[in-house]
Design an enzyme around this catalytic site. Structure first.
Site, PDB file in Angstrom:
ATOM      1  CE  LYS A  14      16.425  15.207  20.020  1.00  0.00           C
ATOM      2  NZ  LYS A  14      17.396  15.878  20.869  1.00  0.00           N
ATOM      3  CD  GLU A  49      20.899  14.691  25.921  1.00  0.00           C
ATOM      4  OE1 GLU A  49      21.585  14.827  24.879  1.00  0.00           O
ATOM      5  OE2 GLU A  49      19.862  15.333  26.139  1.00  0.00           O
ATOM      6  CE  LYS A 101      16.066  19.036  16.430  1.00  0.00           C
ATOM      7  NZ  LYS A 101      16.261  19.991  17.497  1.00  0.00           N
ATOM      8  NE  ARG A 129      20.354  22.811  22.477  1.00  0.00           N
ATOM      9  CZ  ARG A 129      19.822  23.807  21.791  1.00  0.00           C
ATOM     10  NH1 ARG A 129      20.575  24.568  21.028  1.00  0.00           N
ATOM     11  NH2 ARG A 129      18.543  24.073  21.868  1.00  0.00           N
ATOM     12  NE  ARG A 159      25.107  17.924  22.196  1.00  0.00           N
ATOM     13  CZ  ARG A 159      25.095  18.525  21.012  1.00  0.00           C
ATOM     14  NH1 ARG A 159      23.974  19.052  20.547  1.00  0.00           N
ATOM     15  NH2 ARG A 159      26.193  18.586  20.279  1.00  0.00           N
TER      16      ARG A 159
END
Lengths: 530, 328
Positions: A223, A268, A391, A243, A228
């Site tokens: 991650k 990302e 996550k 996002r 994002r």
């Protein structure tokens, strides 16, 4: 303007998302075109005016008020826009212009005339309207309304499907007359087939404490600690969406210009470090929230996107395909992309759950937040669908440090000493190692504030130096070497974990403890500090 | 006239005004706790203020309580004392002192705008005017109270499922907010926290009509959805308020003018309704009393002293301790 000012004022105080939605819905239903459309785009920060600057507002107010009273007032209120709005003399019972009129006028008023226009408006407005006008022209809304929230309010107010609204939104321009006409049944649905629009993001659930997944059913990835985004191309039109549904293309021309894939990908947004790796988040931060970006900034903080997923290729919508098939298509797409601006997120191959847990613990570099675990067969579905993506953030590091200075906060903390500088021991002296301003509860904040006021030894403006007697346990995501700081270390995301009234300051951590943590994680010194 | 550790002291009369510590003789301007302290030996105030002190302090209100009606003069020592309406809360008074041919007016707390629950401020010209300064910054200009009441009523329409919990100071603000709601045509029962009951009954007994009231403490919270519930500010954060269905927290106070202050107190619906003079009212009053000398007590003294000095008035700050401007 009256309705917009009232809305803005209500939003500032409304903590809950549902409450914010109710307020915006009410506004959209009550206020006619084009004002409501402009209001909506002002809320999401998509409306900006170049002619008016904060300094101009200040000059206008200073012309009308006593300088000493202005100083005392600003000192008390702590916010320039608000001080100006509250102090502006006069009752403001004139007829304030409507929002549409304000937008039109500002768009065709030159820099030399704008001050006069603003002065005239301020004279006709009440304090709330003046405050809203100043926020509007100086572009600092900060009322906690993302594009996503605005779209949700819109879809609820007119009872339409959010995904449909979201797709139309970015294809249309404020004040969104076609959109309102459609939802009110006055026109057909706008045709946006050829517009570069984003798709609803698929989001992950945090993994619950103690929860275990079957490694054979999931793909594991790092991650990354960036922003994002979705990259969208339709014909010659290209966009980057965050996002929250904000179009951030203007701040990232380096990425946009390199994106020549005809379709939509998800990844990302990161900044490349000099060694080719990923730079810490604070480098990316330099690039965010900008309307334009200089060549120098782009050279210093070069952006790239690490791709996670693919949604659309040409005319083909891939979202229904299982993740492993989309992954295949993504690999093919990335092969044709500019490798400087785009790469693909590595798939990790843990053999067991224990190995996954171990990987998460090793995710120590500043650029990693932990692990992502995604079901191999998951379709790409908008929102936070249960059981598909997880996550798993790593545990923070902690240290015991000593409070050295405290500064009064901003916003609703303007009367609280809420920003804390703390230090660690080196050769019997305290060296500042970081600053934190969250992590505590409101009750703890009140306690800390009281402690600071009772243990002040010196004042420097809004800063107080305190007795070196209070130990704070701080948590942070990572620590790295820094030449900009006297101590030689800098923490990422430090927050107060606990107030240790029980612990003597002498027993707080030494600076070596931080260097030891850096040593364990490997050197991660980055360009900015060199 | 001088200040000592108890506060403002009138030497030729041998009495303090709103003393912060126990004294032999006190004149009390109004019933708020930071002005009407307990256990003074002899207390002089309006009848209403003395009643309020008895209700709040019981026997600690003082050993001897002597009423003085508005407009009547009483000689104490070598000083003629007269109480004049201050427009702050029911019974509130300015203290007019005459001695050796000069007149001093101690304002106590005051406001200039209309208040349906108490007598309005009367201007008394004087040589020295001792003024409060709670809102003495030009950023404090309270809007018309009808606008603020409209805000509350509009919110009730928009959030009909939420109890609207309004923080009000128990003496004055509470009854004024109720009276303003009634003037705006709101005729539903208004719910009260138990701590507000006694003073509301007292106001009604004094002829201030408040309409239908219900005591919230003994009721099922659900009943209060979509209703207005008044409570002391401190109760808003206490367990008591948890019984309310998804409460929407409002606060009626002059401090609500500054957004950061309101947010700091986690208020969702700030209502700028104050029983103190705002900046315009303060400066208007300083002009109207025609005093050559202005003494400024509790609040933001600096700005008002600056304003007065700019206009050639002699002005100084008294920096009296003990007054709680936060409670407004």
């Amino acid at each position: 303007m009256r309705a917009f000012a009232r809305l803005l004022d209500d939003l500032v105080f409304m903590p809950s998302r549902n409450g914010k939605l109710a307020l915006i819905e009410d506004y959209l239903k009550r206020v006619p075109d084009p004002h409501r459309g402009w209001g909506l785009s002002a809320l999401t920060g998509d409306l900006s005016f170049h002619a008016a600057k904060p300094a101009m507002i200040r000059t206008l107010v200073e012309e009308r008020t006593d300088p000493e009273l202005f100083r005392l007032s600003y000192d008390y209120v702590g916010d320039m826009a608000e001080t100006c709005a509250l102090m502006w003399p006069g009752d403001g019972h004139g007829e304030a212009p409507r929002l549409g009129e304000i937008v039109d006028t500002l768009n065709r008023t030159g820099r030399s005339e704008v001050a006069g226009v603003l002065r005239g408006w301020l004279d006709r407005m009440n304090a709330t309207e003046r405050w809203a006008l100043i926020k509007l022209v100086t572009g600092g809304m900060r009322v906690g309304v993302s594009a996503r929230l605005a779209k949700t309010a819109f879809s609820r107010a007119f009872d339409r499907d959010l995904d449909t609204v979201e797709e139309l939104w970015h294809a249309l321009d404020p004040p969104f007359a076609e959109l309102f006409a459609w939802v009110e049944g006055r026109a057909e649905k706008p045709d946006v087939a050829n517009a570069p629009v984003m798709r609803p993001f698929m989001l992950a659930h945090p993994l619950e404490e103690g929860e275990e997944l079957d490694p054979s059913e999931f793909l594991a990835e790092w991650k990354w600690d960036g922003v994002r985004v979705q990259l969208v191309r339709r014909g010659a039109e290209r966009r980057v969406y965050s996002r929250t549904g904000d179009d951030i293309s203007a701040a990232f021309p380096d990425v946009i210009e390199a994106y020549d894939f005809d379709g939509i990908v998800d990844g990302e947004l990161l900044v490349r470090a000099a060694d080719g790796g990923v730079a810490p988040f604070n480098h990316l931060q330099q690039r965010l929230n900008r309307k334009t970006v200089s060549a120098k900034m782009m050279a210093r903080y070069p952006a790239f996107v690490r791709l996670y997923d693919i949604l659309v290729a040409g005319e083909e919508d891939l979202r229904e395909l299982p993740l492993i098939e989309r992954r295949q298509r993504l690999e093919e797409a990335v092969a044709g992309m500019d490798p400087i601006r785009f790469d693909i997120s590595e798939i990790l191959t843990p053999a067991s759950w224990e190995e996954i847990a171990e990987m998460r613990q090793r995710a120590r570099e500043a650029e990693l937040e932990g692990l992502m675990l995604k079901r191999r067969d998951s379709a790409y579905q908008g929102g936070r669908v249960k059981g598909l993506w997880f996550k798993w953030k790593r545990d923070p590091l902690t240290a015991d440090v000593v409070l050295m200075y405290a500064q009064r906060g901003h916003g609703k903390r303007s009367s609280f000493y809420s920003d804390y500088t703390f230090g660690a021991w080196r050769d019997g002296e305290l060296v500042p190692v970081g600053k934190a301003y969250f992590g505590f509860t409101d009750a703890e904040l009140a306690e800390l504030d009281r402690w600071v006021r009772g243990h002040t030894i010196q004042r420097f403006g809004p800063v107080r130096e305190v007795e070196k007697a209070l130990v704070l346990e701080v948590a942070f995501d990572s620590v790295h070497r820094s030449k900009r700081h006297k101590s030689g270390v800098a923490m990422r995301f430090p927050r107060i974990k606990r107030i240790r009234f029980d612990k003597p300051a002498k027993e707080a951590d030494h600076l070596e403890a931080f260097f030891k943590m850096i040593g364990e994680a490997g050197e991660s010194e980055s360009v900015a500090e060199k | 006239m001088r200040t000592d550790e108890s506060g403002l002291y009138c030497e030729p009369g041998g009495f303090h005004i709103d003393p912060q510590r126990v004294v032999e003789r006190a004149i009390v301007t109004h019933g708020h706790g930071d002005h009407a302290r307990p256990n003074n030996r002899k207390v002089l105030a309006t009848e209403a203020t003395l009643d309020i002190m008895r209700l709040r302090l019981g026997v600690a209100a003082g050993d001897t309580l002597q009423p003085l009606a508005y407009g009547e003069t009483l000689r104490i020592g070598e000083v003629d004392v007269c109480l004049v309406p201050a427009g702050h809360v029911l019974g509130s008074a300015q203290v007019v002192l005459e001695y050796g041919g000069s007149r001093i007016v101690v304002s106590g707390d005051y406001k200039r705008r209309r208040d349906p629950t108490c007598a309005g401020f009367e201007v008394v010209t004087c040589d020295v005017f001792i003024t409060e300064a709670t809102f003495a910054l030009p950023v404090f200009r309270h809007p018309p109270d009808t606008e603020e009441i409209d805000k509350l009523l509009a919110s009730l329409d928009l959030f009909p499922e939420r109890a609207h919990l309004v923080g009000v100071y128990g003496l004055g603000k509470c009854q004024r907010v109720i009276a303003l709601l009634r003037e705006a045509g709101y005729d539903r029962p208004i719910y009260l926290h138990g701590a507000l009951q006694t003073l509301c009954e007292f106001y009604e007994a004094q002829g201030v009509a408040l309409g239908p009231l219900r005591y919230a403490t003994a009721r099922d919270g659900k009943e209060m959805a979509g209703e207005i519930v008044l409570a002391p500010p401190s109760a808003l954060k206490e367990v008591w308020s948890r019984r309310m269905p998804n409460p929407r927290t409002a606060m009626a106070s002059g401090w609500m003018r500054v957004r950061q202050r309101a947010r700091q107190r986690l208020v969702e619906l700030p209502l700028i309704i104050s029983d103190h003079a705002d900046w315009d009212e303060l400066t208007q009053t300083l002009t109207e009393v025609e005093a050559g000398e202005i003494w400024v007590t509790h609040g933001r003294e600096e700005a008002l002293v600056h304003w007065a000095a700019q206009r050639g008035l002699k002005a100084r700050a008294l920096s009296l301790a003990g007054f709680e401007d936060e409670a407004e």
